[in-house]
Scaffold this active site. Sequence first.
Site, PDB file in Angstrom:
ATOM      1  N   MET A  57      22.651 -47.617  59.856  1.00 21.20           N
ATOM      2  CA  MET A  57      22.570 -48.976  60.601  1.00 21.20           C
ATOM      3  C   MET A  57      21.221 -48.935  61.295  1.00 21.20           C
ATOM      4  O   MET A  57      20.670 -50.075  61.380  1.00 21.20           O
ATOM      5  CB  MET A  57      23.764 -49.139  61.339  1.00 21.20           C
ATOM      6  CG  MET A  57      24.997 -49.354  60.621  1.00 21.20           C
ATOM      7  SD  MET A  57      25.067 -50.661  59.434  1.00 21.20           S
ATOM      8  CE  MET A  57      25.397 -52.127  60.656  1.00 21.20           C
TER       9      MET A  57
ATOM     10  N   ALA B  71      29.493 -43.075  67.908  1.00 17.84           N
ATOM     11  CA  ALA B  71      30.628 -43.450  68.998  1.00 17.84           C
ATOM     12  C   ALA B  71      30.868 -41.919  69.453  1.00 17.84           C
ATOM     13  O   ALA B  71      30.918 -40.925  68.805  1.00 17.84           O
ATOM     14  CB  ALA B  71      31.716 -44.035  68.502  1.00 17.84           C
TER      15      ALA B  71
ATOM     16  N   SER C 241      28.479 -55.541  62.320  1.00 17.28           N
ATOM     17  CA  SER C 241      29.176 -55.523  61.102  1.00 17.28           C
ATOM     18  C   SER C 241      28.218 -56.014  59.561  1.00 17.28           C
ATOM     19  O   SER C 241      27.207 -56.841  59.972  1.00 17.28           O
ATOM     20  CB  SER C 241      30.426 -56.487  60.971  1.00 17.28           C
ATOM     21  OG  SER C 241      30.976 -56.416  59.709  1.00 17.28           O
ATOM     22  N   GLY C 242      28.471 -55.340  58.568  1.00 19.20           N
ATOM     23  CA  GLY C 242      27.780 -55.644  57.407  1.00 19.20           C
ATOM     24  C   GLY C 242      27.054 -54.487  56.618  1.00 19.20           C
ATOM     25  O   GLY C 242      26.726 -54.637  55.719  1.00 19.20           O
ATOM     26  N   GLY C 243      27.446 -53.418  57.183  1.00 18.48           N
ATOM     27  CA  GLY C 243      26.666 -52.102  56.701  1.00 18.48           C
ATOM     28  C   GLY C 243      25.256 -52.388  56.448  1.00 18.48           C
ATOM     29  O   GLY C 243      24.805 -52.998  57.075  1.00 18.48           O
TER      30      GLY C 243
ATOM     31  N   LYS D  73      34.747 -56.246  67.347  1.00 23.43           N
ATOM     32  CA  LYS D  73      34.456 -55.605  66.034  1.00 23.43           C
ATOM     33  C   LYS D  73      35.434 -54.703  65.620  1.00 23.43           C
ATOM     34  O   LYS D  73      35.499 -54.526  64.521  1.00 23.43           O
ATOM     35  CB  LYS D  73      33.181 -54.655  66.500  1.00 23.43           C
ATOM     36  CG  LYS D  73      32.741 -53.705  65.555  1.00 23.43           C
ATOM     37  CD  LYS D  73      32.427 -54.600  63.981  1.00 23.43           C
ATOM     38  CE  LYS D  73      31.730 -53.656  62.802  1.00 23.43           C
ATOM     39  NZ  LYS D  73      32.590 -52.605  62.451  1.00 23.43           N
TER      40      LYS D  73
ATOM     41  N   HIS E 176      37.882 -56.679  64.024  1.00 23.90           N
ATOM     42  CA  HIS E 176      37.427 -57.226  62.581  1.00 23.90           C
ATOM     43  C   HIS E 176      37.523 -56.013  61.581  1.00 23.90           C
ATOM     44  O   HIS E 176      37.943 -56.149  60.439  1.00 23.90           O
ATOM     45  CB  HIS E 176      35.767 -57.203  62.667  1.00 23.90           C
ATOM     46  CG  HIS E 176      34.958 -57.053  61.418  1.00 23.90           C
ATOM     47  ND1 HIS E 176      34.612 -55.757  60.971  1.00 23.90           N
ATOM     48  CD2 HIS E 176      34.449 -58.250  60.685  1.00 23.90           C
ATOM     49  CE1 HIS E 176      33.969 -56.147  59.704  1.00 23.90           C
ATOM     50  NE2 HIS E 176      33.861 -57.357  59.587  1.00 23.90           N
TER      51      HIS E 176
ATOM     52  N   GLU F  41      39.747 -55.684  58.279  1.00 25.52           N
ATOM     53  CA  GLU F  41      38.950 -55.199  57.062  1.00 25.52           C
ATOM     54  C   GLU F  41      39.839 -54.204  56.416  1.00 25.52           C
ATOM     55  O   GLU F  41      40.183 -54.316  55.043  1.00 25.52           O
ATOM     56  CB  GLU F  41      37.873 -54.646  57.469  1.00 25.52           C
ATOM     57  CG  GLU F  41      36.890 -53.687  56.439  1.00 25.52           C
ATOM     58  CD  GLU F  41      35.691 -52.861  57.151  1.00 25.52           C
ATOM     59  OE1 GLU F  41      34.896 -53.500  57.837  1.00 25.52           O
ATOM     60  OE2 GLU F  41      35.855 -51.800  57.227  1.00 25.52           O
TER      61      GLU F  41
ATOM     62  N   HIS G 229      71.296 -50.147  79.048  1.00 23.39           N
ATOM     63  CA  HIS G 229      69.830 -50.783  79.513  1.00 23.39           C
ATOM     64  C   HIS G 229      70.010 -52.103  79.745  1.00 23.39           C
ATOM     65  O   HIS G 229      68.925 -52.656  80.080  1.00 23.39           O
ATOM     66  CB  HIS G 229      69.062 -50.418  78.465  1.00 23.39           C
ATOM     67  CG  HIS G 229      68.766 -48.929  78.194  1.00 23.39           C
ATOM     68  ND1 HIS G 229      68.194 -48.157  78.757  1.00 23.39           N
ATOM     69  CD2 HIS G 229      69.001 -48.178  77.009  1.00 23.39           C
ATOM     70  CE1 HIS G 229      68.000 -46.912  78.367  1.00 23.39           C
ATOM     71  NE2 HIS G 229      68.734 -46.985  77.113  1.00 23.39           N
TER      72      HIS G 229
HETATM   73  C1  6PG Z   1      31.259 -52.991  58.925  1.00 22.89           C
HETATM   74  C2  6PG Z   1      32.175 -51.772  58.698  1.00 22.89           C
HETATM   75  C3  6PG Z   1      31.771 -50.518  59.314  1.00 22.89           C
HETATM   76  C4  6PG Z   1      32.713 -49.403  59.012  1.00 22.89           C
HETATM   77  C5  6PG Z   1      32.831 -48.709  57.677  1.00 22.89           C
HETATM   78  C6  6PG Z   1      33.451 -47.517  57.910  1.00 22.89           C
HETATM   79  O1  6PG Z   1      31.811 -53.849  59.865  1.00 22.89           O
HETATM   80  O2  6PG Z   1      30.197 -52.723  58.661  1.00 22.89           O
HETATM   81  O3  6PG Z   1      33.503 -52.188  59.183  1.00 22.89           O
HETATM   82  O4  6PG Z   1      31.230 -50.911  60.635  1.00 22.89           O
HETATM   83  O5  6PG Z   1      32.212 -48.300  60.006  1.00 22.89           O
HETATM   84  O6  6PG Z   1      33.225 -49.703  56.883  1.00 22.89           O
HETATM   85  O7  6PG Z   1      34.779 -47.806  58.170  1.00 22.89           O
HETATM   86  P1  6PG Z   1      36.072 -46.835  58.085  1.00 22.89           P
HETATM   87  O8  6PG Z   1      35.402 -45.422  57.942  1.00 22.89           O
HETATM   88  O9  6PG Z   1      37.007 -46.706  59.160  1.00 22.89           O
HETATM   89  O10 6PG Z   1      36.741 -47.471  56.879  1.00 22.89           O
END
Ligand code: 6PG
Length: 457
Positions: free
Chosen positions: A11, A77, A129-131, A183, A186, A190, A434
């Site tokens: 990233m 992280a 997000s978006g790889g 996120k 999100h 996903e 209760h």
């Molecule tokens: C994104 C993805 C990314 C995430 C990978 C792996 O928004 O580009 O969500 O941030 O880290 O998809 O996610 P997992 O290993 O938890 O499946």
Amino acid sequence: MQVALVGLGVMGKNLALNLIEKGMTLVAYDKNPDAGAELLSCAQSLGVEERLHIVSDLGDMVRRLEPPRSVLLLVPAGELVDAVCNELIEAGVSKGDIIVDCGNSNYKDGIARKLKYQNKFEFATMGISGGAEGARHGPAMMASGSEGGWERLVPWFEKVAASYNSESCFARVGQSASGHFVKMVHNGIEYALMQLIAEVYHLLRIGTGRSPKEVAEIFESWSEGELNSYLLSISRHILSLEDSNQTPLVDLIDNKVGAKGTGLWTAQNALELGIAVPSLVAAVQARHLTNTISTLAAKEMTYQAKETQKIDIDLEELKSAFYFASLLCYRQGLALIKGASRSHQWKVDLAKTLQTWRAGCIIRADYLDDIAKGVDFIDTLENEAKALRSITGQAIQTGLAFPVLASTQTYIATLSTPSNGHLVQAQRDYFGEHGIKTHSGETSHLTDLVDLPEKVR
Ligand code: 6PG
């Protein structure tokens, strides 16, 4: 030098190239010198190397930045984020400077860090997000916080983020660490959508006996309409692929699914907040179960392989059921964001949140047009609700597992048909005294309502 970026992994490297290509002058650092060299060579091939400076330590990085400084962190992280922040403080980062954690950090860490560093520099959070493809050419960027310093970065992020209908998919969605929470959710959505697509494939492949290529053709026809989404498109592509022996790609892959943790955090936070996201939780547990099979624990559960049953599925009904279930996954995620925002007083703007999901991110989908107008329309989709009920019932008849499909049907049924909570109330009071709430809202006990001279022992 204008902005610094720490962490040149997938990233970080791609976001750096995106920023430089759009005109930013960037100081970049990674503890692995090869990563820096790789970025420089990419910049050279783009002819933009004069806007990039690779440094070999954070001290040099800070010295090259004119105060007030702006630093983007794209490091894994966890404790590494703090380690880098502390090193930047030692190198001279100070009040008035902003450090934005752009990784998939847990929002709870973001809240703690904002407090921890509040007298040192502005700590802000942003989910991206978006790889790799998204970071390089247009990610979704879910930022948060009202810290000073954003004014230096917002114009750049609006430039490098994806856009939809000429509106940027960068937004400051709310206060504090809400960007990372959004996120995280999100990613929870996903997981649920990925699992839901896998279950539809499973039903078509094993339940109806279709080949991966035939399922790919069905997904392709769905993608031509409002069901078009990034995840459906990549799933179609994956299912169309075969190796040199015409073996389907999916048949070459093991069933065990990994996870970096954001889906689990989504489930944990929903349970802590008491907000129902059963489809998102089911998707996390579905992954856990893929890693349970063939383990000692599974053997101790002694489940023998079971026969499955073939069925015939109406494809139009399946399409309606998939559309409805997909909408309900987003709705659960948005309810979680809304509930967390209320609980933390983040003032999250759901319209801005949805705008960041319109392009660039993994859960982008054409039907977000419908959701962006408000989720109430979901309640009017009677035929789709009937389709989900029918398909779920038929799918279960195969004997196969459909965790997200079934939990989504349970979710909408729970919210739209009579509840059975009264018996559970009575059970709790029967053995634990209760208390129970009557229809009038009064609190009492079973013994206030009926004679109960003797209880079952
Ligand atoms: C994104 C993805 C990314 C995430 C990978 C792996 O928004 O580009 O969500 O941030 O880290 O998809 O996610 P997992 O290993 O938890 O499946």
